[in-house]
Design a protein around this motif. Structure first.
Motif, PDB file in Angstrom:
ATOM      1  N   LEU A   1       0.827  -1.208   0.000  1.00 20.60           N
ATOM      2  CA  LEU A   1       0.000   0.000   0.000  1.00 20.60           C
ATOM      3  C   LEU A   1       0.860   1.256   0.000  1.00 20.60           C
ATOM      4  O   LEU A   1       0.510   2.253  -0.642  1.00 20.60           O
ATOM      5  CB  LEU A   1      -0.931  -0.007   1.212  1.00 20.60           C
ATOM      6  N   CYS A   2       1.985   1.221   0.711  1.00 26.47           N
ATOM      7  CA  CYS A   2       2.885   2.375   0.709  1.00 26.47           C
ATOM      8  C   CYS A   2       3.425   2.636  -0.694  1.00 26.47           C
ATOM      9  O   CYS A   2       3.549   3.784  -1.120  1.00 26.47           O
ATOM     10  CB  CYS A   2       4.032   2.145   1.684  1.00 26.47           C
ATOM     11  N   ALA A   3       3.749   1.571  -1.409  1.00 23.95           N
ATOM     12  CA  ALA A   3       4.239   1.724  -2.779  1.00 23.95           C
ATOM     13  C   ALA A   3       3.141   2.261  -3.686  1.00 23.95           C
ATOM     14  O   ALA A   3       3.386   3.128  -4.537  1.00 23.95           O
ATOM     15  CB  ALA A   3       4.756   0.387  -3.295  1.00 23.95           C
TER      16      ALA A   3
ATOM     17  N   ILE B   1       4.781  10.209   5.392  1.00 21.89           N
ATOM     18  CA  ILE B   1       4.840   9.096   6.352  1.00 21.89           C
ATOM     19  C   ILE B   1       4.902   7.775   5.598  1.00 21.89           C
ATOM     20  O   ILE B   1       5.735   6.906   5.892  1.00 21.89           O
ATOM     21  CB  ILE B   1       3.597   9.119   7.272  1.00 21.89           C
ATOM     22  N   LEU B   2       4.019   7.588   4.634  1.00 16.55           N
ATOM     23  CA  LEU B   2       3.980   6.325   3.897  1.00 16.55           C
ATOM     24  C   LEU B   2       5.250   6.118   3.086  1.00 16.55           C
ATOM     25  O   LEU B   2       5.724   4.984   2.937  1.00 16.55           O
ATOM     26  CB  LEU B   2       2.751   6.301   2.982  1.00 16.55           C
ATOM     27  N   SER B   3       5.813   7.204   2.573  1.00 17.28           N
ATOM     28  CA  SER B   3       7.063   7.093   1.824  1.00 17.28           C
ATOM     29  C   SER B   3       8.200   6.625   2.730  1.00 17.28           C
ATOM     30  O   SER B   3       8.995   5.752   2.358  1.00 17.28           O
ATOM     31  CB  SER B   3       7.414   8.440   1.189  1.00 17.28           C
ATOM     32  N   HIS B   4       8.282   7.204   3.924  1.00 18.06           N
ATOM     33  CA  HIS B   4       9.309   6.774   4.870  1.00 18.06           C
ATOM     34  C   HIS B   4       9.088   5.319   5.283  1.00 18.06           C
ATOM     35  O   HIS B   4      10.048   4.543   5.397  1.00 18.06           O
ATOM     36  CB  HIS B   4       9.293   7.673   6.108  1.00 18.06           C
ATOM     37  N   MET B   5       7.837   4.936   5.496  1.00 16.71           N
ATOM     38  CA  MET B   5       7.560   3.552   5.868  1.00 16.71           C
ATOM     39  C   MET B   5       8.026   2.596   4.776  1.00 16.71           C
ATOM     40  O   MET B   5       8.590   1.537   5.056  1.00 16.71           O
ATOM     41  CB  MET B   5       6.065   3.378   6.141  1.00 16.71           C
ATOM     42  N   HIS B   6       7.786   2.978   3.519  1.00 18.01           N
ATOM     43  CA  HIS B   6       8.206   2.105   2.422  1.00 18.01           C
ATOM     44  C   HIS B   6       9.725   1.961   2.386  1.00 18.01           C
ATOM     45  O   HIS B   6      10.242   0.864   2.132  1.00 18.01           O
ATOM     46  CB  HIS B   6       7.702   2.663   1.088  1.00 18.01           C
ATOM     47  N   THR B   7      10.432   3.039   2.659  1.00 19.70           N
ATOM     48  CA  THR B   7      11.891   2.960   2.714  1.00 19.70           C
ATOM     49  C   THR B   7      12.342   1.973   3.774  1.00 19.70           C
ATOM     50  O   THR B   7      13.244   1.157   3.550  1.00 19.70           O
ATOM     51  CB  THR B   7      12.495   4.345   3.002  1.00 19.70           C
ATOM     52  N   TYR B   8      11.703   2.021   4.938  1.00 16.65           N
ATOM     53  CA  TYR B   8      12.060   1.099   6.011  1.00 16.65           C
ATOM     54  C   TYR B   8      11.711  -0.339   5.645  1.00 16.65           C
ATOM     55  O   TYR B   8      12.466  -1.269   5.938  1.00 16.65           O
ATOM     56  CB  TYR B   8      11.366   1.506   7.312  1.00 16.65           C
TER      57      TYR B   8
ATOM     58  N   SER C   1      -1.453   2.199  18.224  1.00 15.50           N
ATOM     59  CA  SER C   1      -0.170   1.809  17.630  1.00 15.50           C
ATOM     60  C   SER C   1      -0.343   0.516  16.858  1.00 15.50           C
ATOM     61  O   SER C   1      -0.985  -0.427  17.353  1.00 15.50           O
ATOM     62  CB  SER C   1       0.906   1.632  18.709  1.00 15.50           C
ATOM     63  N   THR C   2       0.204   0.480  15.671  1.00 15.09           N
ATOM     64  CA  THR C   2       0.124  -0.705  14.820  1.00 15.09           C
ATOM     65  C   THR C   2       1.517  -1.068  14.346  1.00 15.09           C
ATOM     66  O   THR C   2       2.270  -0.207  13.894  1.00 15.09           O
ATOM     67  CB  THR C   2      -0.785  -0.449  13.601  1.00 15.09           C
ATOM     68  N   ARG C   3       1.827  -2.341  14.451  1.00 13.90           N
ATOM     69  CA  ARG C   3       3.138  -2.843  14.051  1.00 13.90           C
ATOM     70  C   ARG C   3       3.024  -3.465  12.666  1.00 13.90           C
ATOM     71  O   ARG C   3       2.169  -4.318  12.424  1.00 13.90           O
ATOM     72  CB  ARG C   3       3.611  -3.882  15.069  1.00 13.90           C
ATOM     73  N   TYR C   4       3.866  -3.031  11.747  1.00 16.82           N
ATOM     74  CA  TYR C   4       3.858  -3.540  10.383  1.00 16.82           C
ATOM     75  C   TYR C   4       5.211  -4.185  10.074  1.00 16.82           C
ATOM     76  O   TYR C   4       6.257  -3.583  10.287  1.00 16.82           O
ATOM     77  CB  TYR C   4       3.602  -2.416   9.379  1.00 16.82           C
ATOM     78  N   VAL C   5       5.153  -5.401   9.572  1.00 14.49           N
ATOM     79  CA  VAL C   5       6.388  -6.101   9.220  1.00 14.49           C
ATOM     80  C   VAL C   5       6.595  -5.987   7.711  1.00 14.49           C
ATOM     81  O   VAL C   5       5.640  -5.926   6.941  1.00 14.49           O
ATOM     82  CB  VAL C   5       6.341  -7.584   9.645  1.00 14.49           C
ATOM     83  N   PRO C   6       7.846  -5.951   7.276  1.00 17.08           N
ATOM     84  CA  PRO C   6       8.105  -5.904   5.834  1.00 17.08           C
ATOM     85  C   PRO C   6       7.776  -7.230   5.183  1.00 17.08           C
ATOM     86  O   PRO C   6       7.717  -8.274   5.850  1.00 17.08           O
ATOM     87  CB  PRO C   6       9.610  -5.625   5.758  1.00 17.08           C
TER      88      PRO C   6
END
Length: 429
Positions: free
Chosen positions: A7-9, A110-117, A255-260
């Motif tokens: 979704l971030c992508a 925010i979503l862009s940074h999340m995608h980088t991580y 708070s929500t934890r998202y794994v790659p």
């Protein structure tokens, strides 16, 4: 099923879209609390929250959310007493409260940074903090604190002419460890929200924080459609919506934890790899195809897949194999696969599948230290015949091992998947 990684992508590619997240779930529901989907102004939907009973109603709200740039809570009470008001399409029996967020500049950042991580292999925690009687929301993302997820940034890999691979938009380890950015909305009665950006130092966590302006709170009766939502300019929250938020018992901080997505590294780019790569993507893996044959390892043959070209000694430093990676050897080239195994014998990974007979695998592993997580012959035994069915058997085994790993993490218990053919286990040979 789309992960937040996907979704971030997608959010980066869509100019106007809304992120929908199930922030509260009670009773039976199709998806769990915290799951998200993306809805675009053009009517395209990425991911799902229900088996189809909610998405049309959510889509009807996208235009208003984008036009007002305000957030909305929507209640869907689908418990048995209300089933008739939903008609025959109802597929759930619970209460779901969905938060709709316009993907504007700040949330987009925010979503862009999340995608980088995610691309680095890092697990991310996203926290939404509501304040001022739920009239403001503050976002914070940070890397998970557990040591296993403190990895160096892995670049997005794509083959380049005559080389093993190249980095794109990667961040140095120093930048990754020492910086975060603070994005805060400042409300101005005349000019609207203004953004202040401050770069700060943080030796412990990398994080991004965001404040957004006031949002409207919408409570939907199952018998009503999205068209009855208020157009008066006075938000439902201003008319007492905060009381509804309290009735829903929505916590002031979520708070929500998202794994790659786990990486599936396929060594080999022959025709039989094409369906494996495709199914691997559909099964929620970040697929990487590695091969030294440039005519085979091409974007035309593997669309949407990361590509690395080179011999084993060239690609190993680029791949940077880590504990959560899944590896499948499908090159059918004995010397190259033996070389690859020698180079990864001391590395951690989650899965090692080897295409070929047990006899061939025994020769490959001869005189090597015991390899971890070996699956050979690769794939579950389902009587597969032909490349497509073999690909299905491989994808099924990958999914089974991925689920077992998730269960092990949750329960902190050693467990493995017994291979149907030769007794190799996911926990070791």
């Amino acid at each position: 099923m789309m992960e937040m990684h996907d979704l971030c992508a997608m959010a980066a590619r869509e100019a106007r879209c809304v992120l929908a997240t199930a922030v509260k779930v009670e009773g039976h529901a199709y998806r769990k609390q915290g799951v998200s989907m993306l809805l675009t102004e053009e009517g395209v939907m990425y991911g799902s929250i229900s088996p189809g009973c909610l998405e049309s109603d959510l889509q009807a709200r996208v235009g208003r959310v984008l036009d007002t740039e305000q957030l909305e809570f929507v209640e869907y009470d689908m418990r048995p007493a209300d089933d008739l008001s939903w008609g025959e399409t109802i597929g759930c029996g619970g209460l779901i409260i969905v938060l709709l967020e316009p993907v504007c500049g700040e949330l987009r950042s925010i979503l862009s940074h999340m995608h980088t991580y995610f691309q680095s292999g890092s697990t991310v925690e996203l926290t939404r903090s509501f304040c001022n009687h739920y009239t403001r929301v503050h976002y914070v993302i940070k890397l998970a604190e557990d040591a296993e997820n403190r990895t160096s940034l892995r670049p997005f890999l794509i083959a380049k002419e005559g080389g093993a691979g190249k980095k794109t938009e990667s961040v140095s380890d120093e930048e990754h460890e020492n910086h975060y950015f603070d994005f805060t909305w400042h409300m101005d009665e005349k000019d609207g929200p203004k953004k202040a950006i401050e770069a700060s130092q943080d030796p412990i966590n990398t994080m991004v924080t965001v404040d957004t302006p006031r949002f409207s709170l919408v409570v939907i009766d199952p018998s009503e459609s999205a068209a009855v939502a208020s157009d008066s300019g006075e938000s439902d929250l201003q008319r007492g919506g905060s009381t509804e938020a309290e009735r829903w018992d929505i916590p002031p901080q979520i708070s929500t934890r998202y794994v790659p997505k786990p990486r599936l590294i396929i060594v080999g780019a022959g025709n039989d790899v094409i369906p494996v790569a495709s199914l691997g993507k559909s099964a929620g893996f970040r697929v990487v195809v590695a091969d030294w044959r440039e005519t085979l390892c091409t974007p035309e043959r593997f669309p949407g897949v990361e590509l690395v070209r080179g011999f084993p000694r060239e690609i190993i430093p680029v791949l940077d194999i880590q504990g959560g990676d899944y590896i499948v050897l499908m090159s059918h080239q004995f010397p190259r696969e033996r070389e690859f195994l020698e180079l990864v014998e001391d590395r951690n990974y989650a899965y090692l599948g080897i295409m070929g007979s047990r006899t061939r695998t025994a020769r490959l592993l001869n005189d090597l230290p015991p390899m971890k997580h070996v699956h050979s012959p690769v794939g579950l035994t389902i009587g597969a015949d032909g490349p497509e069915e073999i690909a299905i058997s491989i994808a099924a085994e990958l999914i089974a091992c991925k689920r077992a790993a998730s269960a092990e993490e949750r329960r902190n218990v050693q467990r493995g998947i017994a291979h149907a053919s030769d007794g190799h286990r996911a926990s070791g040979r």
